[in-house]
Design a protein around this motif. Structure first.
Motif, PDB file in Angstrom:
ATOM      1  N   TYR A  87      66.634 -33.564 -36.068  1.00  0.00           N
ATOM      2  CA  TYR A  87      67.488 -34.321 -36.644  1.00  0.00           C
ATOM      3  C   TYR A  87      68.036 -35.447 -35.384  1.00  0.00           C
ATOM      4  O   TYR A  87      68.031 -35.270 -34.224  1.00  0.00           O
ATOM      5  CB  TYR A  87      68.841 -33.507 -36.787  1.00  0.00           C
ATOM      6  N   PHE A  88      68.477 -36.312 -36.161  1.00  0.00           N
ATOM      7  CA  PHE A  88      69.027 -37.502 -35.297  1.00  0.00           C
ATOM      8  C   PHE A  88      70.588 -37.385 -35.238  1.00  0.00           C
ATOM      9  O   PHE A  88      71.420 -37.158 -36.322  1.00  0.00           O
ATOM     10  CB  PHE A  88      68.812 -39.086 -35.907  1.00  0.00           C
ATOM     11  N   GLY A  89      71.183 -37.033 -33.969  1.00  0.00           N
ATOM     12  CA  GLY A  89      72.642 -36.707 -33.943  1.00  0.00           C
ATOM     13  C   GLY A  89      73.210 -37.291 -32.711  1.00  0.00           C
ATOM     14  O   GLY A  89      72.756 -38.282 -32.142  1.00  0.00           O
ATOM     15  N   GLU A  90      74.397 -36.553 -32.203  1.00  0.00           N
ATOM     16  CA  GLU A  90      74.940 -37.146 -31.322  1.00  0.00           C
ATOM     17  C   GLU A  90      74.334 -36.959 -29.874  1.00  0.00           C
ATOM     18  O   GLU A  90      74.719 -37.636 -29.230  1.00  0.00           O
ATOM     19  CB  GLU A  90      76.219 -36.227 -30.804  1.00  0.00           C
ATOM     20  N   VAL A  91      73.354 -36.065 -29.582  1.00  0.00           N
ATOM     21  CA  VAL A  91      72.745 -35.860 -28.538  1.00  0.00           C
ATOM     22  C   VAL A  91      71.364 -36.661 -28.368  1.00  0.00           C
ATOM     23  O   VAL A  91      70.468 -36.771 -27.585  1.00  0.00           O
ATOM     24  CB  VAL A  91      72.076 -34.558 -27.992  1.00  0.00           C
ATOM     25  N   GLY A  92      71.468 -37.420 -29.574  1.00  0.00           N
ATOM     26  CA  GLY A  92      70.105 -38.255 -29.752  1.00  0.00           C
ATOM     27  C   GLY A  92      68.877 -37.545 -30.650  1.00  0.00           C
ATOM     28  O   GLY A  92      68.894 -38.019 -31.923  1.00  0.00           O
ATOM     29  N   LEU A  93      68.419 -36.583 -30.048  1.00  0.00           N
ATOM     30  CA  LEU A  93      67.192 -35.688 -30.724  1.00  0.00           C
ATOM     31  C   LEU A  93      67.692 -34.423 -30.901  1.00  0.00           C
ATOM     32  O   LEU A  93      67.909 -33.813 -29.748  1.00  0.00           O
ATOM     33  CB  LEU A  93      65.975 -36.107 -30.046  1.00  0.00           C
ATOM     34  N   GLY A  94      68.140 -34.060 -31.967  1.00  0.00           N
ATOM     35  CA  GLY A  94      68.764 -32.483 -32.016  1.00  0.00           C
ATOM     36  C   GLY A  94      67.603 -31.822 -32.917  1.00  0.00           C
ATOM     37  O   GLY A  94      67.018 -32.174 -33.750  1.00  0.00           O
ATOM     38  N   ILE A  95      67.264 -30.557 -32.233  1.00  0.00           N
ATOM     39  CA  ILE A  95      66.481 -29.682 -32.822  1.00  0.00           C
ATOM     40  C   ILE A  95      67.020 -28.148 -33.355  1.00  0.00           C
ATOM     41  O   ILE A  95      67.756 -27.574 -32.358  1.00  0.00           O
ATOM     42  CB  ILE A  95      65.158 -29.104 -31.960  1.00  0.00           C
ATOM     43  N   TYR A  96      66.985 -27.839 -34.400  1.00  0.00           N
ATOM     44  CA  TYR A  96      67.314 -26.746 -34.841  1.00  0.00           C
ATOM     45  C   TYR A  96      66.373 -25.499 -35.406  1.00  0.00           C
ATOM     46  O   TYR A  96      65.345 -25.882 -35.823  1.00  0.00           O
ATOM     47  CB  TYR A  96      68.184 -27.239 -36.115  1.00  0.00           C
ATOM     48  N   ASP A  97      66.887 -24.509 -34.941  1.00  0.00           N
ATOM     49  CA  ASP A  97      65.921 -23.169 -35.119  1.00  0.00           C
ATOM     50  C   ASP A  97      66.458 -22.444 -36.492  1.00  0.00           C
ATOM     51  O   ASP A  97      67.454 -21.975 -36.536  1.00  0.00           O
ATOM     52  CB  ASP A  97      65.757 -22.251 -34.133  1.00  0.00           C
ATOM     53  N   PRO A  98      65.830 -22.781 -37.533  1.00  0.00           N
ATOM     54  CA  PRO A  98      66.567 -22.091 -38.939  1.00  0.00           C
ATOM     55  C   PRO A  98      66.335 -20.528 -39.072  1.00  0.00           C
ATOM     56  O   PRO A  98      66.776 -20.161 -39.948  1.00  0.00           O
ATOM     57  CB  PRO A  98      65.559 -22.871 -39.827  1.00  0.00           C
ATOM     58  N   VAL A  99      65.457 -20.308 -38.151  1.00  0.00           N
ATOM     59  CA  VAL A  99      65.463 -18.591 -38.177  1.00  0.00           C
ATOM     60  C   VAL A  99      66.689 -18.103 -37.423  1.00  0.00           C
ATOM     61  O   VAL A  99      67.242 -17.129 -38.151  1.00  0.00           O
ATOM     62  CB  VAL A  99      63.999 -18.315 -37.794  1.00  0.00           C
ATOM     63  N   ALA A 100      66.789 -18.398 -36.451  1.00  0.00           N
ATOM     64  CA  ALA A 100      67.837 -18.109 -35.479  1.00  0.00           C
ATOM     65  C   ALA A 100      69.280 -18.760 -35.980  1.00  0.00           C
ATOM     66  O   ALA A 100      70.282 -18.363 -35.538  1.00  0.00           O
ATOM     67  CB  ALA A 100      67.596 -18.426 -34.004  1.00  0.00           C
ATOM     68  N   GLU A 101      69.230 -19.812 -36.695  1.00  0.00           N
ATOM     69  CA  GLU A 101      70.259 -20.420 -37.256  1.00  0.00           C
ATOM     70  C   GLU A 101      71.104 -21.049 -36.068  1.00  0.00           C
ATOM     71  O   GLU A 101      72.276 -20.916 -35.838  1.00  0.00           O
ATOM     72  CB  GLU A 101      71.116 -19.643 -37.926  1.00  0.00           C
ATOM     73  N   ALA A 102      70.544 -21.734 -35.191  1.00  0.00           N
ATOM     74  CA  ALA A 102      70.931 -22.391 -33.831  1.00  0.00           C
ATOM     75  C   ALA A 102      70.282 -23.407 -33.396  1.00  0.00           C
ATOM     76  O   ALA A 102      69.179 -23.572 -33.731  1.00  0.00           O
ATOM     77  CB  ALA A 102      71.025 -21.077 -32.757  1.00  0.00           C
ATOM     78  N   TRP A 103      71.158 -24.352 -32.573  1.00  0.00           N
ATOM     79  CA  TRP A 103      70.529 -25.433 -32.244  1.00  0.00           C
ATOM     80  C   TRP A 103      69.736 -25.249 -31.000  1.00  0.00           C
ATOM     81  O   TRP A 103      70.536 -24.421 -29.977  1.00  0.00           O
ATOM     82  CB  TRP A 103      71.771 -26.488 -31.878  1.00  0.00           C
ATOM     83  N   LEU A 104      68.799 -25.830 -30.460  1.00  0.00           N
ATOM     84  CA  LEU A 104      68.101 -25.555 -29.002  1.00  0.00           C
ATOM     85  C   LEU A 104      68.827 -26.221 -28.136  1.00  0.00           C
ATOM     86  O   LEU A 104      69.425 -27.320 -28.432  1.00  0.00           O
ATOM     87  CB  LEU A 104      66.643 -26.080 -29.358  1.00  0.00           C
ATOM     88  N   GLN A 105      69.170 -25.663 -27.181  1.00  0.00           N
ATOM     89  CA  GLN A 105      69.725 -26.178 -26.155  1.00  0.00           C
ATOM     90  C   GLN A 105      69.094 -25.976 -24.640  1.00  0.00           C
ATOM     91  O   GLN A 105      68.100 -25.139 -24.504  1.00  0.00           O
ATOM     92  CB  GLN A 105      71.121 -25.474 -25.796  1.00  0.00           C
ATOM     93  N   THR A 106      69.505 -26.684 -23.675  1.00  0.00           N
ATOM     94  CA  THR A 106      68.870 -26.716 -22.220  1.00  0.00           C
ATOM     95  C   THR A 106      69.638 -25.540 -21.715  1.00  0.00           C
ATOM     96  O   THR A 106      70.653 -25.130 -22.338  1.00  0.00           O
ATOM     97  CB  THR A 106      69.206 -27.976 -21.312  1.00  0.00           C
ATOM     98  N   PRO A 107      69.191 -25.035 -20.548  1.00  0.00           N
ATOM     99  CA  PRO A 107      69.480 -23.927 -19.842  1.00  0.00           C
ATOM    100  C   PRO A 107      70.880 -24.352 -19.633  1.00  0.00           C
ATOM    101  O   PRO A 107      71.918 -23.606 -19.493  1.00  0.00           O
ATOM    102  CB  PRO A 107      68.992 -23.574 -18.608  1.00  0.00           C
ATOM    103  N   ALA A 108      71.235 -25.650 -18.838  1.00  0.00           N
ATOM    104  CA  ALA A 108      72.608 -26.183 -18.649  1.00  0.00           C
ATOM    105  C   ALA A 108      73.591 -25.979 -19.699  1.00  0.00           C
ATOM    106  O   ALA A 108      74.442 -25.560 -19.683  1.00  0.00           O
ATOM    107  CB  ALA A 108      72.557 -27.439 -17.913  1.00  0.00           C
ATOM    108  N   GLU A 109      72.911 -26.509 -20.831  1.00  0.00           N
ATOM    109  CA  GLU A 109      73.718 -26.514 -22.082  1.00  0.00           C
ATOM    110  C   GLU A 109      74.396 -25.150 -22.399  1.00  0.00           C
ATOM    111  O   GLU A 109      75.499 -25.023 -23.023  1.00  0.00           O
ATOM    112  CB  GLU A 109      73.142 -27.239 -23.088  1.00  0.00           C
ATOM    113  N   SER A 110      73.186 -24.207 -22.458  1.00  0.00           N
ATOM    114  CA  SER A 110      73.607 -22.925 -22.684  1.00  0.00           C
ATOM    115  C   SER A 110      74.681 -22.279 -21.713  1.00  0.00           C
ATOM    116  O   SER A 110      75.547 -21.673 -22.473  1.00  0.00           O
ATOM    117  CB  SER A 110      72.292 -21.986 -22.867  1.00  0.00           C
ATOM    118  N   ALA A 111      74.390 -22.622 -20.676  1.00  0.00           N
ATOM    119  CA  ALA A 111      75.356 -22.018 -19.582  1.00  0.00           C
ATOM    120  C   ALA A 111      76.853 -22.558 -20.026  1.00  0.00           C
ATOM    121  O   ALA A 111      77.776 -21.792 -19.868  1.00  0.00           O
ATOM    122  CB  ALA A 111      75.216 -22.345 -18.243  1.00  0.00           C
TER     123      ALA A 111
END
Length: 276
Positions: free
Chosen positions: A178-202
């Motif tokens: 997706y094109f979004g606020e972070v520029g390029l957003g990647i979504y996992d439809p199986v886990a129903e969650a946006w992919l994040q970096t370790p820092a973002e996850s923390a």
């Protein structure tokens, strides 16, 4: 990055593989700060997403040589993902040694690269058999859409249509782009969650923990308020009981006084009758 097609004569064939297939084409990465930041984040989130899968290799801007013995035939995708190859630190990607080409490739298009990305490089990736080919326009001015995706069908790339929410699905990765606020957003439809970096996850975990702490504090405060209200109701009930007891006692005393007065009146009447 660019496709390396240096046509100059090679006077000898070095015996060292690293010399024959260098890990740099000598060309600088001519990208903007925005381009570099989003590219770095994209590699980070994909690395994190596939971290627990040892058979998945994620890399970017690594020279991939696709014809053994001809170091002129190389290309350096901005992002690549290969399944069944295994994780290890590689200086270069030698297709004949690895046994396969990437399953997914993404290029970050710029003013100087977008024509090649949609032309000769796209033809090359199709001829190599790379299943999914995505392009991202960080500035949003060079492609028809900020994100463009293609999938290989019978040796040719076919455009991937955007879903109802605007996302492009990569079947090779089973992820949505997706094109979004972070520029390029990647979504996992199986886990129903946006992919994040370790820092973002923390940061997200810290925010969740803070929210839970706030909820617990609010819940404790509500319990205290309920306890205070229950105590107040008990005090009120006790006060009502005391008032009721006092009323009963007052009514009993009043009845006794009335009965005593009636008795006195009867006695007085009897005395008056006796006189008469």
């Amino acid at each position: 990055m660019g496709t390396y097609q240096d046509q100059r004569h090679i006077p000898y064939a070095p015996t060292e593989t690293a010399e024959l297939y260098p890990d740099s084409d000598g060309q600088p990465m001519a990208v903007s700060d925005l381009h570099r930041r989003i590219l770095t984040r994209t590699l980070g989130v994909l690395d994190t997403h596939f971290a627990e899968r040892p058979e998945v290799y994620v890399s970017g801007d690594i020279l991939m040589y696709y014809v053994e013995g001809d170091p002129r035939k190389s290309v350096a995708p901005d992002v690549l993902v290969t399944f069944g190859m295994g994780k290890k630190n590689r200086r270069t990607y030698l297709v004949w040694e690895e046994g396969k080409v990437p399953d997914f490739v993404m290029e970050f298009s710029s003013k100087g690269t977008y024509r090649n990305d949609l032309g000769s490089k796209m033809e090359l990736y199709a001829s190599l058999g790379i299943q999914d080919y995505f392009l991202y326009d960080a500035e949003g001015v060079y492609l028809s859409s900020p994100i463009v995706g293609f999938t290989l069908v019978e040796g040719s790339y076919v455009p991937i249509s955007a879903g109802p929410d605007g996302g492009l699905h990569s079947a090779a990765l089973d992820l949505d782009f997706y094109f979004g606020e972070v520029g390029l957003g990647i979504y996992d439809p199986v886990a129903e969650a946006w992919l994040q970096t370790p820092a973002e996850s923390a940061i997200a975990r810290a925010e969740i923990a803070e929210t839970r702490a706030d909820r617990e504090a609010t819940r404790a405060e509500l319990q205290t308020i309920r306890a205070d209200m229950a105590e107040s109701r008990a005090d009120m009930a006790e006060s009502r009981a005391d008032e009721a007891t006092a009323r009963v006692e007052q009514e009993a005393a009043a009845r006794q006084r009335v009965e005593a007065e009636l008795a006195e009146l009867r006695e007085e009447l009897e005395r008056l009758k006796a006189r008469n």
